[in-house]
Write a protein that holds these residues in place. Sequence first.
Motif, PDB file in Angstrom:
ATOM      1  N   LYS A  61       0.807  -1.355   0.082  1.00 21.87           N
ATOM      2  CA  LYS A  61       0.236   0.043   0.125  1.00 21.87           C
ATOM      3  C   LYS A  61       0.863   1.233   0.051  1.00 21.87           C
ATOM      4  CE  LYS A  61      -3.711  -2.401   2.064  1.00 21.87           C
ATOM      5  NZ  LYS A  61      -4.626  -2.410   3.442  1.00 21.87           N
ATOM      6  N   LEU A  62       1.938   1.246   0.902  1.00 25.59           N
ATOM      7  CA  LEU A  62       2.955   2.345   0.738  1.00 25.59           C
ATOM      8  C   LEU A  62       3.816   2.497  -0.734  1.00 25.59           C
ATOM      9  CD1 LEU A  62       4.546   4.557   1.994  1.00 25.59           C
ATOM     10  CD2 LEU A  62       6.046   2.890   2.828  1.00 25.59           C
ATOM     11  N   ALA A  63       4.024   1.344  -1.368  1.00 22.80           N
ATOM     12  CA  ALA A  63       4.257   1.344  -2.592  1.00 22.80           C
ATOM     13  C   ALA A  63       3.483   2.089  -3.648  1.00 22.80           C
ATOM     14  CB  ALA A  63       4.900   0.106  -2.861  1.00 22.80           C
ATOM     15  N   GLN A  64       2.228   1.592  -3.405  1.00 21.87           N
ATOM     16  CA  GLN A  64       1.191   2.318  -4.385  1.00 21.87           C
ATOM     17  C   GLN A  64       0.994   3.847  -4.153  1.00 21.87           C
ATOM     18  OE1 GLN A  64      -2.071  -0.422  -3.100  1.00 21.87           O
ATOM     19  NE2 GLN A  64      -1.733  -1.495  -5.179  1.00 21.87           N
ATOM     20  N   ALA A  65       1.205   4.255  -2.848  1.00 20.36           N
ATOM     21  CA  ALA A  65       1.348   5.804  -2.535  1.00 20.36           C
ATOM     22  C   ALA A  65       2.460   6.533  -3.317  1.00 20.36           C
ATOM     23  CB  ALA A  65       1.200   6.014  -1.058  1.00 20.36           C
ATOM     24  N   LYS A  66       3.846   5.665  -2.941  1.00 18.36           N
ATOM     25  CA  LYS A  66       4.857   6.103  -3.553  1.00 18.36           C
ATOM     26  C   LYS A  66       4.857   6.255  -5.011  1.00 18.36           C
ATOM     27  CE  LYS A  66       7.820   6.318  -0.115  1.00 18.36           C
ATOM     28  NZ  LYS A  66       8.802   7.439   0.575  1.00 18.36           N
ATOM     29  N   ARG A  67       4.162   5.385  -5.687  1.00 22.42           N
ATOM     30  CA  ARG A  67       4.134   5.282  -7.144  1.00 22.42           C
ATOM     31  C   ARG A  67       3.244   6.733  -7.675  1.00 22.42           C
ATOM     32  NH1 ARG A  67       0.545   2.810 -11.509  1.00 22.42           N
ATOM     33  NH2 ARG A  67       1.694   3.127 -13.287  1.00 22.42           N
ATOM     34  N   GLN A  68       2.189   6.993  -6.731  1.00 27.74           N
ATOM     35  CA  GLN A  68       1.279   8.114  -7.087  1.00 27.74           C
ATOM     36  C   GLN A  68       2.200   9.525  -6.994  1.00 27.74           C
ATOM     37  OE1 GLN A  68      -2.558   8.173  -5.457  1.00 27.74           O
ATOM     38  NE2 GLN A  68      -2.767  10.212  -5.696  1.00 27.74           N
ATOM     39  N   LEU A  69       2.924   9.441  -5.827  1.00 23.86           N
ATOM     40  CA  LEU A  69       3.684  10.521  -5.495  1.00 23.86           C
ATOM     41  C   LEU A  69       4.688  10.727  -6.845  1.00 23.86           C
ATOM     42  CD1 LEU A  69       5.073  12.563  -3.743  1.00 23.86           C
ATOM     43  CD2 LEU A  69       6.529  10.731  -2.665  1.00 23.86           C
ATOM     44  N   PHE A  70       5.346   9.572  -7.173  1.00 24.74           N
ATOM     45  CA  PHE A  70       6.302   9.776  -8.376  1.00 24.74           C
ATOM     46  C   PHE A  70       5.626  10.412  -9.572  1.00 24.74           C
ATOM     47  CE2 PHE A  70       7.394   7.844 -12.523  1.00 24.74           C
ATOM     48  CZ  PHE A  70       9.071   8.299 -12.567  1.00 24.74           C
ATOM     49  N   LEU A  71       4.306   9.983  -9.892  1.00 22.25           N
ATOM     50  CA  LEU A  71       3.522  10.440 -11.136  1.00 22.25           C
ATOM     51  C   LEU A  71       3.305  11.928 -10.924  1.00 22.25           C
ATOM     52  CD1 LEU A  71       1.272   7.151 -11.587  1.00 22.25           C
ATOM     53  CD2 LEU A  71       3.349   7.956 -13.094  1.00 22.25           C
ATOM     54  N   GLU A  72       2.701  12.105  -9.586  1.00 24.22           N
ATOM     55  CA  GLU A  72       2.400  13.524  -9.480  1.00 24.22           C
ATOM     56  C   GLU A  72       3.648  14.471  -9.619  1.00 24.22           C
ATOM     57  OE1 GLU A  72       0.156  14.290  -6.095  1.00 24.22           O
ATOM     58  OE2 GLU A  72      -1.188  12.742  -6.320  1.00 24.22           O
ATOM     59  N   ARG A  73       4.692  14.022  -9.091  1.00 28.83           N
ATOM     60  CA  ARG A  73       5.868  14.922  -9.277  1.00 28.83           C
ATOM     61  C   ARG A  73       6.439  14.994 -10.891  1.00 28.83           C
ATOM     62  NH1 ARG A  73       9.258  12.896  -4.119  1.00 28.83           N
ATOM     63  NH2 ARG A  73       8.438  14.383  -2.590  1.00 28.83           N
ATOM     64  N   ARG A  74       6.124  13.999 -11.434  1.00 29.16           N
ATOM     65  CA  ARG A  74       6.298  13.919 -13.079  1.00 29.16           C
ATOM     66  C   ARG A  74       5.726  14.864 -13.808  1.00 29.16           C
ATOM     67  NH1 ARG A  74       6.479   8.679 -16.670  1.00 29.16           N
ATOM     68  NH2 ARG A  74       4.213   9.057 -16.878  1.00 29.16           N
ATOM     69  N   LEU A  75       4.122  15.023 -13.152  1.00 33.37           N
ATOM     70  CA  LEU A  75       3.079  15.969 -13.960  1.00 33.37           C
ATOM     71  C   LEU A  75       3.713  17.264 -13.562  1.00 33.37           C
ATOM     72  CD1 LEU A  75       0.562  16.408 -15.442  1.00 33.37           C
ATOM     73  CD2 LEU A  75      -0.696  15.842 -13.167  1.00 33.37           C
ATOM     74  N   LEU A  76       4.048  17.485 -12.458  1.00 30.61           N
ATOM     75  CA  LEU A  76       4.346  18.729 -12.110  1.00 30.61           C
ATOM     76  C   LEU A  76       5.542  19.688 -12.722  1.00 30.61           C
ATOM     77  CD1 LEU A  76       3.545  18.743  -8.282  1.00 30.61           C
ATOM     78  CD2 LEU A  76       2.140  19.968  -9.933  1.00 30.61           C
ATOM     79  N   SER A  77       6.381  18.651 -13.085  1.00 31.15           N
ATOM     80  CA  SER A  77       7.482  19.042 -13.816  1.00 31.15           C
ATOM     81  C   SER A  77       7.607  18.968 -15.061  1.00 31.15           C
ATOM     82  CB  SER A  77       9.009  18.431 -13.078  1.00 31.15           C
ATOM     83  OG  SER A  77       8.714  16.952 -13.569  1.00 31.15           O
ATOM     84  N   ALA A  78       6.568  18.391 -15.747  1.00 33.72           N
ATOM     85  CA  ALA A  78       6.559  18.329 -17.150  1.00 33.72           C
ATOM     86  C   ALA A  78       6.144  19.617 -17.850  1.00 33.72           C
ATOM     87  CB  ALA A  78       5.299  17.157 -17.531  1.00 33.72           C
ATOM     88  N   ASP A  79       6.580  19.646 -19.087  1.00 34.75           N
ATOM     89  CA  ASP A  79       6.156  20.942 -19.803  1.00 34.75           C
ATOM     90  C   ASP A  79       4.692  20.775 -20.271  1.00 34.75           C
ATOM     91  OD1 ASP A  79       8.635  22.185 -19.318  1.00 34.75           O
ATOM     92  OD2 ASP A  79       9.592  21.547 -21.032  1.00 34.75           O
ATOM     93  N   ALA A  80       4.733  20.020 -21.298  1.00 35.08           N
ATOM     94  CA  ALA A  80       3.296  19.991 -22.063  1.00 35.08           C
ATOM     95  C   ALA A  80       3.405  18.721 -22.780  1.00 35.08           C
ATOM     96  CB  ALA A  80       2.986  21.116 -22.693  1.00 35.08           C
ATOM     97  N   GLY A  81       2.486  18.381 -23.643  1.00 37.93           N
ATOM     98  CA  GLY A  81       2.290  17.299 -24.396  1.00 37.93           C
ATOM     99  C   GLY A  81       2.143  15.877 -23.839  1.00 37.93           C
ATOM    100  N   PRO A  82       2.885  14.852 -24.744  1.00 34.07           N
ATOM    101  CA  PRO A  82       2.614  13.482 -24.271  1.00 34.07           C
ATOM    102  C   PRO A  82       2.756  12.956 -23.004  1.00 34.07           C
ATOM    103  CG  PRO A  82       3.600  13.500 -26.492  1.00 34.07           C
ATOM    104  CD  PRO A  82       3.575  14.770 -25.872  1.00 34.07           C
ATOM    105  N   VAL A  83       3.797  13.616 -22.276  1.00 34.80           N
ATOM    106  CA  VAL A  83       4.123  13.272 -20.903  1.00 34.80           C
ATOM    107  C   VAL A  83       3.150  13.762 -19.925  1.00 34.80           C
ATOM    108  CG1 VAL A  83       6.096  13.893 -19.043  1.00 34.80           C
ATOM    109  CG2 VAL A  83       6.585  13.534 -21.455  1.00 34.80           C
ATOM    110  N   VAL A  84       2.457  14.912 -20.284  1.00 32.70           N
ATOM    111  CA  VAL A  84       1.513  15.565 -19.327  1.00 32.70           C
ATOM    112  C   VAL A  84       0.226  14.334 -19.447  1.00 32.70           C
ATOM    113  CG1 VAL A  84      -0.220  17.257 -18.848  1.00 32.70           C
ATOM    114  CG2 VAL A  84       2.307  17.623 -19.402  1.00 32.70           C
ATOM    115  N   THR A  85      -0.150  14.113 -20.728  1.00 29.70           N
ATOM    116  CA  THR A  85      -1.310  13.394 -21.010  1.00 29.70           C
ATOM    117  C   THR A  85      -1.150  12.081 -20.565  1.00 29.70           C
ATOM    118  OG1 THR A  85      -1.785  14.658 -23.030  1.00 29.70           O
ATOM    119  CG2 THR A  85      -2.751  12.493 -22.979  1.00 29.70           C
ATOM    120  N   SER A  86       0.171  11.299 -20.784  1.00 30.18           N
ATOM    121  CA  SER A  86       0.082  10.003 -20.082  1.00 30.18           C
ATOM    122  C   SER A  86       0.400   9.984 -18.665  1.00 30.18           C
ATOM    123  CB  SER A  86       1.568   9.176 -20.949  1.00 30.18           C
ATOM    124  OG  SER A  86       2.505  10.110 -20.429  1.00 30.18           O
TER     125      SER A  86
END
Length: 133
Positions: free
Chosen positions: A60-85
Motif C-alpha cells: 500500500k505504501l508502494a502504491q502511494a509512492k508510485r502516485q507520488l512519483f507520477l504527481e511529481r512527474r506531472l508537476l515538472s512536465a512541460d506539456a504534450g504526451p508526458v502530461v497526457t500519459s
Amino acid sequence: MTDAPKPGRPTEYRQEYGAEILQLMASGLSLAASAAELGFHRQRVYEWMDRHPEFADTVKLAQAKRQLFLERRLLSADAGPVVTSTIFALKNAGPEDWRDKVQAELTGPNGGPVQIAAVERIIVRPKDTDSNG
C-alpha cells in the motif's frame, strides 16, 4: 542429479519482496510490472498480502509512492504526451484523487430507498361549443 530451478514465479514468500516492490513502484512501475520484474505475477502479490499484513502495508505504501512519483512527474512536465500519459496513469493509480467522474448517491429518509409515487394526470378539455346555438 537434482533438478535445476525452474524459471518463473518464486514458490515462497520472502520478506525482502516488500522492499523490492516498494523501490520499483517508487520509480513509477505499476504493481504488475514490479511483480514481473521480480519474477512473479500480480495475483501472487495479492495472495501474499492476504497472508502477510506487514507485506500488505508495504505494498500500500508502494502504491502511494508510485502516485507520488507520477504527481511529481506531472508537476515538472512541460506539456504534450508526458502530461497526457501521466494524467492517464494517475487516474488509474490514484482514482480516489484523480477521477473525472463525480458519483452522487441519493437516498430517502434515514438512508432508505428513494420513494417514488405515481401521479395521475387528468386532462380536462373544454367542450366544443356550437356556434349556431
